[in-house]
Design a protein around this motif. Structure first.
Motif, PDB file in Angstrom:
ATOM      1  N   PHE A 161     109.266  38.404 -31.543  1.00 30.70           N
ATOM      2  CA  PHE A 161     110.432  37.556 -31.314  1.00 30.70           C
ATOM      3  C   PHE A 161     110.199  36.683 -30.083  1.00 30.70           C
ATOM      4  O   PHE A 161     109.759  37.171 -29.043  1.00 30.70           O
ATOM      5  CB  PHE A 161     111.676  38.429 -31.111  1.00 30.70           C
ATOM      6  CG  PHE A 161     112.939  37.643 -31.085  1.00 30.70           C
ATOM      7  CD1 PHE A 161     113.463  37.141 -32.254  1.00 30.70           C
ATOM      8  CD2 PHE A 161     113.584  37.376 -29.899  1.00 30.70           C
ATOM      9  CE1 PHE A 161     114.631  36.401 -32.240  1.00 30.70           C
ATOM     10  CE2 PHE A 161     114.743  36.653 -29.878  1.00 30.70           C
ATOM     11  CZ  PHE A 161     115.263  36.162 -31.052  1.00 30.70           C
TER      12      PHE A 161
ATOM     13  N   TYR B 119     120.505  31.257 -34.101  1.00 31.27           N
ATOM     14  CA  TYR B 119     119.042  31.159 -34.040  1.00 31.27           C
ATOM     15  C   TYR B 119     118.392  32.492 -34.427  1.00 31.27           C
ATOM     16  O   TYR B 119     117.445  32.529 -35.209  1.00 31.27           O
ATOM     17  CB  TYR B 119     118.621  30.728 -32.647  1.00 31.27           C
ATOM     18  CG  TYR B 119     117.132  30.650 -32.465  1.00 31.27           C
ATOM     19  CD1 TYR B 119     116.411  29.609 -32.990  1.00 31.27           C
ATOM     20  CD2 TYR B 119     116.451  31.625 -31.736  1.00 31.27           C
ATOM     21  CE1 TYR B 119     115.043  29.521 -32.817  1.00 31.27           C
ATOM     22  CE2 TYR B 119     115.096  31.555 -31.558  1.00 31.27           C
ATOM     23  CZ  TYR B 119     114.397  30.498 -32.103  1.00 31.27           C
ATOM     24  OH  TYR B 119     113.050  30.447 -31.925  1.00 31.27           O
ATOM     25  N   THR B 120     118.912  33.590 -33.887  1.00 26.79           N
ATOM     26  CA  THR B 120     118.326  34.887 -34.204  1.00 26.79           C
ATOM     27  C   THR B 120     118.598  35.272 -35.654  1.00 26.79           C
ATOM     28  O   THR B 120     117.764  35.939 -36.277  1.00 26.79           O
ATOM     29  CB  THR B 120     118.860  35.979 -33.269  1.00 26.79           C
ATOM     30  OG1 THR B 120     120.280  35.987 -33.317  1.00 26.79           O
ATOM     31  CG2 THR B 120     118.394  35.753 -31.855  1.00 26.79           C
TER      32      THR B 120
ATOM     33  N   TRP C  66     116.034  33.573 -37.594  1.00 28.07           N
ATOM     34  CA  TRP C  66     114.745  34.213 -37.323  1.00 28.07           C
ATOM     35  C   TRP C  66     114.607  35.483 -38.162  1.00 28.07           C
ATOM     36  O   TRP C  66     113.549  35.758 -38.724  1.00 28.07           O
ATOM     37  CB  TRP C  66     114.632  34.537 -35.840  1.00 28.07           C
ATOM     38  CG  TRP C  66     113.348  35.193 -35.498  1.00 28.07           C
ATOM     39  CD1 TRP C  66     113.093  36.520 -35.437  1.00 28.07           C
ATOM     40  CD2 TRP C  66     112.112  34.530 -35.207  1.00 28.07           C
ATOM     41  NE1 TRP C  66     111.800  36.732 -35.107  1.00 28.07           N
ATOM     42  CE2 TRP C  66     111.172  35.526 -34.966  1.00 28.07           C
ATOM     43  CE3 TRP C  66     111.735  33.202 -35.110  1.00 28.07           C
ATOM     44  CZ2 TRP C  66     109.857  35.230 -34.641  1.00 28.07           C
ATOM     45  CZ3 TRP C  66     110.420  32.915 -34.779  1.00 28.07           C
ATOM     46  CH2 TRP C  66     109.509  33.917 -34.563  1.00 28.07           C
TER      47      TRP C  66
ATOM     48  N   LYS D 110     114.088  34.657 -41.912  1.00 29.58           N
ATOM     49  CA  LYS D 110     112.733  34.179 -42.187  1.00 29.58           C
ATOM     50  C   LYS D 110     111.781  35.341 -42.322  1.00 29.58           C
ATOM     51  O   LYS D 110     110.965  35.433 -43.157  1.00 29.58           O
ATOM     52  CB  LYS D 110     112.284  33.243 -41.082  1.00 29.58           C
ATOM     53  CG  LYS D 110     110.918  32.668 -41.267  1.00 29.58           C
ATOM     54  CD  LYS D 110     110.542  31.764 -40.146  1.00 29.58           C
ATOM     55  CE  LYS D 110     110.079  32.595 -38.992  1.00 29.58           C
ATOM     56  NZ  LYS D 110     109.512  31.890 -37.902  1.00 29.58           N
TER      57      LYS D 110
END
Length: 80
Positions: A18, A73-74, A77, A80
Motif C-alpha cells: 500500500f 482512494y483506499t 486501491w 483493484k
C-alpha cells in the motif's frame, strides 16, 4: 510439420504494498492548500481565526473532506 509451442502462462498477479508515502503526501497537500487559501483570503488575523469557533468548524469540515478523499482512494486501491 508442426512444432510444439509452449503454452502461454502469464505470471501470477503480485500484491503491491500500500502506498503510504503517496497517501501521506496527499494529506499534507490538501491541508497546506487549505491553510494557504485561508491565509491569503482572510482579512482578519489568521491565528485568531483558527482559534475561533468558525475556524474550528471550517477546519473540521476540511479534515473530514480529506478523510473522505482518502477513504475513496483506499477503496479503489482495495478493489483493484
Amino acid at each position: 510439420m508442426k512444432y510444439w509451442i509452449p503454452p502461454y502462462n502469464p505470471p501470477p498477479w503480485k500484491n503491491k504494498p500500500f502506498p503510504l508515502l503517496t497517501l501521506s503526501t496527499f494529506i499534507i497537500f490538501i491541508n497546506s492548500v487549505y491553510f494557504l487559501i485561508l491565509k491569503f483570503t482572510l482579512k482578519i488575523d489568521f491565528k485568531n481565526y483558527i482559534m475561533s469557533n468558525d475556524g474550528f468548524i471550517l477546519s473540521s469540515i476540511i479534515f473530514l473532506f480529506s478523510l473522505f478523499l482518502i477513504s475513496a482512494y483506499t477503496l479503489f486501491w482495495e478493489i483493484k
